[in-house]
Design a protein around this motif. Structure first.
Motif, PDB file in Angstrom:
ATOM      1  N   GLY A  80      -9.432  -1.668  -0.689  1.00 25.10           N
ATOM      2  CA  GLY A  80      -9.942  -0.731  -1.688  1.00 25.10           C
ATOM      3  C   GLY A  80      -8.946  -0.504  -2.800  1.00 25.10           C
ATOM      4  O   GLY A  80      -7.885  -1.144  -2.847  1.00 25.10           O
ATOM      5  N   THR A  81      -9.294   0.405  -3.689  1.00 20.69           N
ATOM      6  CA  THR A  81      -8.365   0.795  -4.755  1.00 20.69           C
ATOM      7  C   THR A  81      -7.438   1.883  -4.222  1.00 20.69           C
ATOM      8  O   THR A  81      -7.711   2.503  -3.183  1.00 20.69           O
ATOM      9  N   PHE A  82      -6.366   2.161  -4.959  1.00 24.24           N
ATOM     10  CA  PHE A  82      -5.472   3.247  -4.564  1.00 24.24           C
ATOM     11  C   PHE A  82      -6.262   4.544  -4.396  1.00 24.24           C
ATOM     12  O   PHE A  82      -6.085   5.274  -3.424  1.00 24.24           O
ATOM     13  N   VAL A 191      -0.500  -5.635  -1.589  1.00 18.41           N
ATOM     14  CA  VAL A 191      -0.759  -4.933  -2.846  1.00 18.41           C
ATOM     15  C   VAL A 191      -0.801  -5.942  -3.991  1.00 18.41           C
ATOM     16  O   VAL A 191       0.162  -6.694  -4.196  1.00 18.41           O
ATOM     17  N   ASP A 192      -1.897  -5.940  -4.737  1.00 11.77           N
ATOM     18  CA  ASP A 192      -2.049  -6.841  -5.876  1.00 11.77           C
ATOM     19  C   ASP A 192      -1.640  -6.140  -7.170  1.00 11.77           C
ATOM     20  O   ASP A 192      -1.673  -4.910  -7.263  1.00 11.77           O
ATOM     21  N   GLU A 193      -1.266  -6.913  -8.187  1.00 10.86           N
ATOM     22  CA  GLU A 193      -0.890  -6.394  -9.525  1.00 10.86           C
ATOM     23  C   GLU A 193       0.167  -5.292  -9.408  1.00 10.86           C
ATOM     24  O   GLU A 193       0.092  -4.248 -10.057  1.00 10.86           O
ATOM     25  N   PHE A 194       1.168  -5.544  -8.604  1.00  8.79           N
ATOM     26  CA  PHE A 194       2.172  -4.514  -8.308  1.00  8.79           C
ATOM     27  C   PHE A 194       2.926  -4.052  -9.551  1.00  8.79           C
ATOM     28  O   PHE A 194       3.390  -2.909  -9.621  1.00  8.79           O
ATOM     29  N   GLN A 195       3.041  -4.924 -10.557  1.00  6.20           N
ATOM     30  CA  GLN A 195       3.775  -4.538 -11.770  1.00  6.20           C
ATOM     31  C   GLN A 195       3.103  -3.372 -12.498  1.00  6.20           C
ATOM     32  O   GLN A 195       3.730  -2.687 -13.300  1.00  6.20           O
ATOM     33  N   ASP A 196       1.824  -3.140 -12.213  1.00  2.66           N
ATOM     34  CA  ASP A 196       1.078  -2.086 -12.909  1.00  2.66           C
ATOM     35  C   ASP A 196       1.137  -0.737 -12.201  1.00  2.66           C
ATOM     36  O   ASP A 196       0.559   0.234 -12.674  1.00  2.66           O
ATOM     37  N   ILE A 205       2.728   3.513  -1.722  1.00  2.00           N
ATOM     38  CA  ILE A 205       3.116   2.267  -1.032  1.00  2.00           C
ATOM     39  C   ILE A 205       4.393   2.500  -0.221  1.00  2.00           C
ATOM     40  O   ILE A 205       4.500   2.100   0.950  1.00  2.00           O
ATOM     41  N   GLU A 206       5.353   3.157  -0.849  1.00  2.00           N
ATOM     42  CA  GLU A 206       6.655   3.413  -0.213  1.00  2.00           C
ATOM     43  C   GLU A 206       6.486   4.206   1.083  1.00  2.00           C
ATOM     44  O   GLU A 206       7.128   3.898   2.101  1.00  2.00           O
ATOM     45  N   LYS A 210       7.622   3.092   4.827  1.00  2.00           N
ATOM     46  CA  LYS A 210       8.508   3.916   5.673  1.00  2.00           C
ATOM     47  C   LYS A 210       7.835   4.286   6.990  1.00  2.00           C
ATOM     48  O   LYS A 210       8.511   4.559   7.990  1.00  2.00           O
ATOM     49  N   ALA A 211       6.488   4.301   7.002  1.00  2.00           N
ATOM     50  CA  ALA A 211       5.749   4.624   8.227  1.00  2.00           C
ATOM     51  C   ALA A 211       5.600   3.418   9.152  1.00  2.00           C
ATOM     52  O   ALA A 211       5.044   3.538  10.247  1.00  2.00           O
ATOM     53  N   GLY A 212       6.080   2.251   8.703  1.00  2.00           N
ATOM     54  CA  GLY A 212       6.068   1.083   9.584  1.00  2.00           C
ATOM     55  C   GLY A 212       5.224  -0.088   9.131  1.00  2.00           C
ATOM     56  O   GLY A 212       5.236  -1.149   9.762  1.00  2.00           O
ATOM     57  N   SER A 213       4.470   0.052   8.039  1.00  2.00           N
ATOM     58  CA  SER A 213       3.685  -1.080   7.537  1.00  2.00           C
ATOM     59  C   SER A 213       4.614  -2.134   6.948  1.00  2.00           C
ATOM     60  O   SER A 213       5.567  -1.805   6.235  1.00  2.00           O
ATOM     61  N   VAL A 214       4.341  -3.391   7.236  1.00  2.00           N
ATOM     62  CA  VAL A 214       5.065  -4.493   6.600  1.00  2.00           C
ATOM     63  C   VAL A 214       4.335  -4.804   5.301  1.00  2.00           C
ATOM     64  O   VAL A 214       3.151  -5.151   5.309  1.00  2.00           O
TER      65      VAL A 214
END
Length: 574
Positions: A80-82, A191-196, A205-206, A210-214
């Motif tokens: 999905g979207t953010f 995550v796509d288009e991370f520069q945006d 994302i951070e 920190k919660a354990g997602s790679v």
């Protein structure tokens, strides 16, 4: 699946640690992400998150992942979207349903807040200020004018039991930081288009990392063109690499552009200092055409573009003309219309759909006696109020005629308005006489001059000028010209010439691309930073597959980016 990837794409797909994939234009990043997600989902214990910026992109990515991995994994894929993912985090069991403010709700609340605070101006103009504060986690000094406005607006939302679109992400981040909302239990997050990403999206994302997602993020700092939306670009990518010891992998293979086009674009972007170093490779090889041309004015430039691209469209090739702003597209559209070229204006309102353009066409029909209605709208452009028009009709009936100044003043018109009315009626008779004798050019220039005299906004002036330019390039009576124009050739159909802005071209590609008005003061735009403008020009250049023409007019010096690209003067061959 891995066999279809190049070595760098394969490395990204196989990494099981934090990763930053730096994907050049046309690098096949969506294919890489979809393949990685499908491979990750082969582990029955894995839950994969895939985040993009738009709903359409999220749906496309989800479909590509499921096509590769199979429908059986759909419950373990959260795409999905953010904002859509944040919204789901806020929907707690048993809690009252969230009421999201519509654009109309938001404007209405802002209008009332500004009135309460005694603020002048339009509510639409303060929305970017509100959004910028929300992107900064709602942090602002309440004693400043902007801070006071923000807090008053937030109070208004709360009183009405609403949150707005940006609050979704802000509140989700706030909840995760405070421990009242759990991050998604992603095993892996893509995550796509991370520069945006802006600071709020980066923090979302951070917190998952920190919660354990790679986390694997994919983007290109050289294609970061949304600084005005607080996009982090290079800074965000460097920060993620350093904060999470993420492995950078450069996807430098471009499968879109011929070597000549990619080489020119690379020569431009290398002039930016803060960027991740990368070596670009044009996998399609050489054979492309890249040239530049200069023209006396924007209409000569537009004519040259249409005459070059028209035959290419006829051969079934896709073509687009890109401009720095919507305003630059007006003469291009005018020439497309006068040449009968099928086009699609993908950015900005079409010339003849603007009120002033429609009004000018209406006036010409009155001049040519094609119609005898619509004069009230023309007189409103002159400055007459509805009350004054009613007074005129009460005295004269349906058809308005010339009257003496004293008679008009006696009807309630101020002296200056009476003078302007008399002048118009006199000129209308003159235009009709000229039109009867088939002096269409003189009539048209007179009507345009009169329309411009009473235009108050720059947008109105541009619309009148553009309409005049379209009509003056056609022949025949006004009825014939307007009939030609109303056979609308502005359609998003195959074979249409695309007219759009550089910003709107991101993510798209065509066989042939023409970049118009490549001049100093236009691109780079002095209101933006040079590195951002250079990235925008780089994005525009890399939309082209086979040929690229960069043109300008002699009104300004040639853009520094054209010099950096080291292009040759000439014309694209058919």
């Amino acid at each position: 699946m891995l066999d279809e990837l190049n070595p760098q794409q394969r490395e990204v797909a196989q990494l099981r640690q934090h990763c930053v994939a730096i994907a050049c234009p046309g690098a096949g990043k969506t294919k890489t992400i979809a393949t990685k997600a499908a491979l990750l989902l082969q582990d029955s214990a894995a839950t994969v998150g895939a985040v993009t910026f738009s709903k359409d992109a999220a749906l496309e990515l989800r479909e590509r992942i499921l096509a590769a991995a199979g429908e059986s994994v759909k419950k373990r894929l959260i795409a999905g979207t953010f904002h859509s993912l944040a919204f789901k985090q806020l929907k707690r069991p048993g809690a009252r349903a969230l009421d999201i403010a519509s654009d109309g709700d938001r404007l209405g609340l802002l209008i009332r807040v500004m009135q309460e605070l005694g603020r002048d101006g339009k509510a639409e103009d303060v929305i970017p200020t509100i959004e910028k504060i929300k992107t900064n986690f709602g942090r602002c000094d309440p004693d400043t004018a902007d801070g006071e406005l923000y807090h008053a607006y937030q109070d208004a939302l709360a009183r009405n039991g609403k949150i707005d679109f940006q609050d979704m992400l802000r509140l989700a981040v706030e909840g995760m930081e405070q421990g009242t909302i759990a991050p998604y239990a992603f095993t892996y997050l893509l995550v796509d288009e991370f520069q945006d990403t802006d600071p709020l999206q980066y923090r979302w994302i951070e917190l998952h990392a920190k919660a354990g997602s790679v986390v694997t993020v994919v983007g290109d700092d050289d294609q970061s063109i949304y600084a005005f939306r607080e996009a982090l670009g290079y800074r965000g990518m460097e920060s993620f690499i350093q904060s999470f010891a993420a492995k950078p992998v450069v996807l430098g293979s471009n499968y879109r552009c011929r070597a000549e086009i990619l080489g020119a674009a690379d020569r431009v972007i290398r002039n930016n200092a803060d960027r991740i170093a990368k070596v670009l490779r044009a996998e399609k090889g050489s054979g492309g055409i890249v040239q530049t041309s200069r023209h006396p004015d924007e209409y000569e430039e537009a004519t040259a573009a249409v005459e070059v691209l028209g035959p290419l469209l006829a051969k079934g090739q896709s073509c687009a003309i890109l401009a720095r702003t919507n305003r630059i597209l007006d003469p291009l559209e005018a020439v497309c219309r006068s040449h009968g070229i099928k086009y699609y204006r993908a950015s900005g309102a079409s010339v003849l759909s603007r009120p002033e353009g429609a009004l000018m066409c209406n006036l010409l029909e009155i001049v040519e006696r094609i119609k005898d209605t619509g004069l009230d709208a023309v007189l409103a452009h002159l400055g007459l109020t509805a009350q004054q028009l009613r007074a005129l009709h009460a005295d004269m009936g349906a058809e308005l005629t010339q009257k003496g100044r004293a008679e008009l003043v006696a009807l309630g018109l101020p002296e200056d308005v009476a003078t302007n009315y008399r002048e118009f009626m006199k000129r209308l008779a003159e235009w009709q006489s000229l039109c009867d004798r088939k002096f269409y050019s003189l009539t048209l220039s007179g009507v345009a001059e009169w329309m411009l005299k009473y235009a108050k906004k720059d947008s109105a002036i541009r619309a009148i000028q553009a309409t005049n330019d379209v009509l003056s390039r056609l022949s025949g009576s006004f009825a014939e010209r307007l009939l030609f124009l109303r056979q609308d050739n502005n359609e998003p159909t195959p074979g249409a010439l695309i007219l759009t802005t550089m910003h709107s071209s991101k993510g798209l590609e065509w066989d042939n691309v023409w970049i118009a008005r490549s001049e100093e003061t236009i691109v780079p735009d002095p209101k933006s930073t040079e590195p951002e403008e250079r990235r925008l020009f780089y994005v525009a250049m890399t939309r082209a597959r086979e040929s690229l023409m960069v043109s300008g007019t002699s009104k300004n010096f040639e853009s520094r980016f054209v010099t950096e690209a080291q292009l040759n003067q000439g014309a694209i061959a058919g």
